[in-house]
Design a protein around this motif. Structure first.
Motif, short mmCIF file in Angstrom:
data_model
loop_
_atom_site.label_atom_id
_atom_site.label_comp_id
_atom_site.label_asym_id
_atom_site.label_seq_id
_atom_site.Cartn_x
_atom_site.Cartn_y
_atom_site.Cartn_z
N MET A 1 0.70 -0.97 0.04
CA MET A 1 0.03 -0.05 -0.16
C MET A 1 0.78 1.18 -0.15
O MET A 1 1.92 1.31 0.83
CB MET A 1 -0.98 0.29 1.32
N LYS A 2 0.44 2.30 -0.91
CA LYS A 2 1.16 3.75 -0.98
C LYS A 2 0.44 4.68 -0.19
O LYS A 2 -0.77 5.00 -0.48
CB LYS A 2 1.47 3.86 -2.41
N VAL A 3 1.13 5.18 0.80
CA VAL A 3 0.60 6.18 1.73
C VAL A 3 0.97 7.50 1.67
O VAL A 3 2.46 7.83 1.71
CB VAL A 3 0.44 5.64 3.23
N TYR A 4 0.36 8.59 1.37
CA TYR A 4 0.88 9.99 1.06
C TYR A 4 0.47 10.55 2.38
O TYR A 4 -0.71 10.85 2.71
CB TYR A 4 0.14 10.56 -0.07
N PHE A 5 1.63 11.30 3.06
CA PHE A 5 1.46 12.11 4.24
C PHE A 5 1.53 13.69 3.95
O PHE A 5 2.53 14.09 3.56
CB PHE A 5 2.33 11.61 5.46
N SER A 6 0.37 14.29 4.06
CA SER A 6 0.36 15.79 4.21
C SER A 6 1.10 16.26 5.27
O SER A 6 0.56 16.02 6.41
CB SER A 6 -0.98 16.22 3.96
N GLY A 7 1.89 17.16 5.35
CA GLY A 7 2.65 17.74 6.41
C GLY A 7 3.61 16.82 7.22
O GLY A 7 3.76 16.84 8.23
N ILE A 8 4.39 16.14 6.23
CA ILE A 8 5.04 14.82 6.71
C ILE A 8 6.20 15.08 7.48
O ILE A 8 6.86 14.23 8.36
CB ILE A 8 5.49 14.04 5.41
N SER A 9 6.86 16.39 7.50
CA SER A 9 8.08 16.58 8.25
C SER A 9 7.80 17.34 9.73
O SER A 9 8.81 17.66 10.41
CB SER A 9 8.89 17.68 7.51
N GLY A 10 6.68 17.40 10.14
CA GLY A 10 6.42 17.80 11.34
C GLY A 10 6.25 16.73 12.27
O GLY A 10 6.28 15.56 12.21
N GLU A 62 1.85 8.52 -9.04
CA GLU A 62 0.91 7.27 -9.25
C GLU A 62 0.77 6.22 -8.06
O GLU A 62 1.40 6.16 -7.15
CB GLU A 62 1.68 6.55 -10.38
N ASN A 63 -0.55 5.65 -8.33
CA ASN A 63 -0.70 4.61 -7.39
C ASN A 63 -1.11 4.83 -5.94
O ASN A 63 -0.71 4.06 -5.08
CB ASN A 63 -0.14 3.25 -7.58
N VAL A 64 -1.27 6.15 -5.47
CA VAL A 64 -1.33 6.46 -4.14
C VAL A 64 -2.88 5.76 -3.67
O VAL A 64 -3.61 5.88 -3.96
CB VAL A 64 -1.52 8.05 -3.64
N ASP A 65 -2.75 5.14 -2.29
CA ASP A 65 -3.95 4.38 -1.92
C ASP A 65 -4.50 5.20 -0.62
O ASP A 65 -5.93 4.95 -0.75
CB ASP A 65 -3.33 3.04 -1.37
N TRP A 66 -3.77 6.01 -0.10
CA TRP A 66 -4.26 6.48 1.12
C TRP A 66 -3.65 7.87 1.45
O TRP A 66 -2.26 7.99 1.30
CB TRP A 66 -4.26 5.62 2.37
N PHE A 67 -4.56 8.99 1.55
CA PHE A 67 -3.97 10.17 1.78
C PHE A 67 -4.41 10.56 3.44
O PHE A 67 -5.54 10.46 3.81
CB PHE A 67 -4.62 11.28 1.00
N VAL A 68 -3.17 10.84 4.04
CA VAL A 68 -3.22 10.91 5.56
C VAL A 68 -2.96 12.49 5.86
O VAL A 68 -2.06 12.92 5.47
CB VAL A 68 -2.39 9.99 6.26
N TYR A 69 -4.03 12.99 6.71
CA TYR A 69 -3.53 14.31 6.96
C TYR A 69 -4.10 14.76 8.46
O TYR A 69 -4.68 13.91 9.37
CB TYR A 69 -4.37 15.48 6.04
N THR A 70 -3.74 15.66 9.09
CA THR A 70 -4.08 16.12 10.26
C THR A 70 -5.36 17.12 10.52
O THR A 70 -5.83 17.37 9.36
CB THR A 70 -2.90 17.13 11.15
N SER A 71 -5.66 17.18 11.74
CA SER A 71 -7.02 18.01 12.02
C SER A 71 -6.81 19.57 11.55
O SER A 71 -7.63 20.16 11.43
CB SER A 71 -7.31 18.13 13.02
N ALA A 72 -5.54 20.07 11.50
CA ALA A 72 -5.37 21.37 11.10
C ALA A 72 -5.40 21.60 9.48
O ALA A 72 -5.40 22.71 9.19
CB ALA A 72 -3.76 21.70 11.55
N LEU A 73 -5.69 20.79 8.81
CA LEU A 73 -5.78 21.05 7.20
C LEU A 73 -7.23 21.22 6.96
O LEU A 73 -8.08 20.47 7.24
CB LEU A 73 -5.41 19.59 6.58
N PRO A 74 -7.34 22.33 6.41
CA PRO A 74 -8.84 22.79 6.22
C PRO A 74 -9.54 21.83 5.23
O PRO A 74 -8.95 21.26 4.36
CB PRO A 74 -8.81 24.44 5.59
N SER A 75 -10.75 21.88 5.12
CA SER A 75 -11.40 20.96 4.08
C SER A 75 -11.17 21.37 2.78
O SER A 75 -11.53 20.52 1.83
CB SER A 75 -12.97 21.06 4.49
N ASP A 76 -10.93 22.62 2.42
CA ASP A 76 -10.72 23.17 1.05
C ASP A 76 -9.24 23.18 0.61
O ASP A 76 -8.86 23.95 -0.19
CB ASP A 76 -11.32 24.64 0.82
N HIS A 77 -8.33 22.63 1.64
CA HIS A 77 -6.90 22.55 1.25
C HIS A 77 -6.66 21.84 -0.07
O HIS A 77 -7.30 20.74 -0.45
CB HIS A 77 -6.17 21.72 2.20
#
Length: 402
Positions: A1-10, A62-77
């Motif tokens: 599974m390929k997982v993409y993390f937004s805000g990954i270096s915090g 390509e082929n990202v299965d899951w996008f993971v983010y924090t509560s700080a990310l607004p819905s229109d990010h």
């Protein structure tokens, strides 16, 4: 599974990315700029895009299965919008962690509470590493002496710092829940104290075992009553998951070196702390007073940067005795995040007006004048403690780190 993390270096997402990679997931992500976990990610060769998070890097992957983010990310990010348009599963980190626990059949040891959860979690990690107790872990800070997130296949226990913000901790059903304390916080999520306490009660009901209100163990000799309380709680958990004696565990806990921004030593006589709630401040000042006496310092100067104006409207009346013991208080403007635009921004003068020791207060700004005043106090053998959840920490390190 390929997982993409937004805000990954915090510190909120980075350790989770490390944990996921150890657990066998393909990991990558993005961040506006290099954060506290950036070097750890580079050491692991995790691909990271730094710069505008406009969704283009995600669209080109390509082929990202899951996008993971924090509560700080607004819905229109833009990245969250892109993930939805691409049909990628998108959830906050709590849902992803809950799935990891389910997939790997882990026994979660969740440390929760208004204050002290990062330190207590880190103490558990430190002791497990030193005593050789097998444990996976995730903590929301830099450790200095270990990675911030680690998973080993076949290890059943999972030590985790469970955050109550946005009700994240209610996604879990821990084997053991360690509760440090419950003081009202996060009014933007919990409108009343009853709402806040009800969330903790629900969390306790979802846990198989609950440990809290631990009596201080006299064998714990760390500086500060708050730190000794955290260590005493960690001791009780460690006794539940190992066969080591109290004496063996206490010896390791007494050697605990601390963690990033939790009464962290920046230089001789200079410390940075994450404290931003009156009860947390009160405990930290007491810790600093004890260190002042042990270290023979002439005085104690506290630099305080409040966090979030919404919170200040709820806690301002609790500040009155929070700084008793500080000889000087440099009160900075509030660090504004996730604000209610309808609320008037309270000034340092307003927030400090009802302190029991008002003559110690000096309203200040982060500038050359404050930097020189702190240098002069250091030269006069004063203990300096910064308390902030905001950018003042960077200023302190830039000007006063060894």
């Amino acid at each position: 599974m390929k997982v993409y993390f937004s805000g990954i270096s915090g510190t909120g997402i980075g350790p989770l990315a490390e944990f996921a990679q150890d657990a066998g997931f393909e990991v990558l992500g993005s961040d506006l700029q290099r954060g506290a976990i950036a070097q750890e990610l580079e050491d692991r060769a995790i691909p990271v895009h730094y710069g505008p998070q406009d969704g283009e890097f995600l669209r080109q992957t390509e082929n990202v299965d899951w996008f993971v983010y924090t509560s700080a990310l607004p819905s229109d990010h833009p990245e969250l919008v892109a993930a939805r348009e691409l049909g990628i599963k998108a959830t906050k980190r709590d849902e992803f962690i809950a799935e990891l626990v389910r997939q790997k059949n882990l026994k979660m040891i969740a440390v929760a509470g208004t204050h002290g959860k990062t330190t207590t979690t880190s103490m558990l990690i430190w002791a497990c590493l030193k005593l050789g107790i097998p444990a996976n872990y995730l903590v929301g800070t830099t450790l200095g002496w270990a990675k911030s997130g680690s998973y080993t296949e076949g290890t059943e226990y999972f030590i985790y710092e469970a955050d109550e913000y946005d009700r994240n901790f209610l996604a879990y059903h821990p084997e053991i829940a360690a509760i440090t304390c419950v003081d009202y916080d996060h009014p933007d999520i919990y409108p009343t104290r009853d709402d806040y306490e009800a969330a903790f009660k629900k969390f306790e009901k979802q846990s198989h075992h609950v440990v809290k209100n631990t009596t201080l163990n006299e064998a714990i000799t760390l500086v500060g009553e708050l730190r000794r309380q955290d260590a005493s709680l960690a001791l009780e958990i460690l006794k539940m998951i190992s066969n080591f004696s109290d004496a063996e565990i206490c010896a390791v806990l007494n050697a605990f070196p601390g963690v990033g921004r939790r009464f962290e030593r920046i230089a001789n006589g200079v410390y940075s702390d994450y404290g931003h709630h009156p009860e947390e401040i009160k405990a930290t000042v007491k810790m600093a007073e004890e260190l002042k006496m042990r270290g023979g310092f002439k005085g104690l100067a506290v630099i305080y940067q409040p966090h979030q104006n919404t919170r200040q409207h709820e806690v301002r009346h609790l500040y009155h005795d929070a700084f008793l013991g500080a000889d000087k208080i440099f009160w900075l403007p509030t660090y504004l995040t996730r604000e209610n635009p309808e609320l008037e921004v309270l000034t340092p003068q307003e927030l400090s007006s009802e302190l029991d020791n008002p003559l110690a207060v000096e309203c200040a700004e982060i500038n050359d004048e404050l930097t020189q005043k702190i240098r002069d106090l250091r030269a006069d053998n004063w203990l300096i403690v910064l308390m902030t959840a905001g950018p003042a920490d960077g200023w302190l390190r830039e000007n006063f780190a060894d």
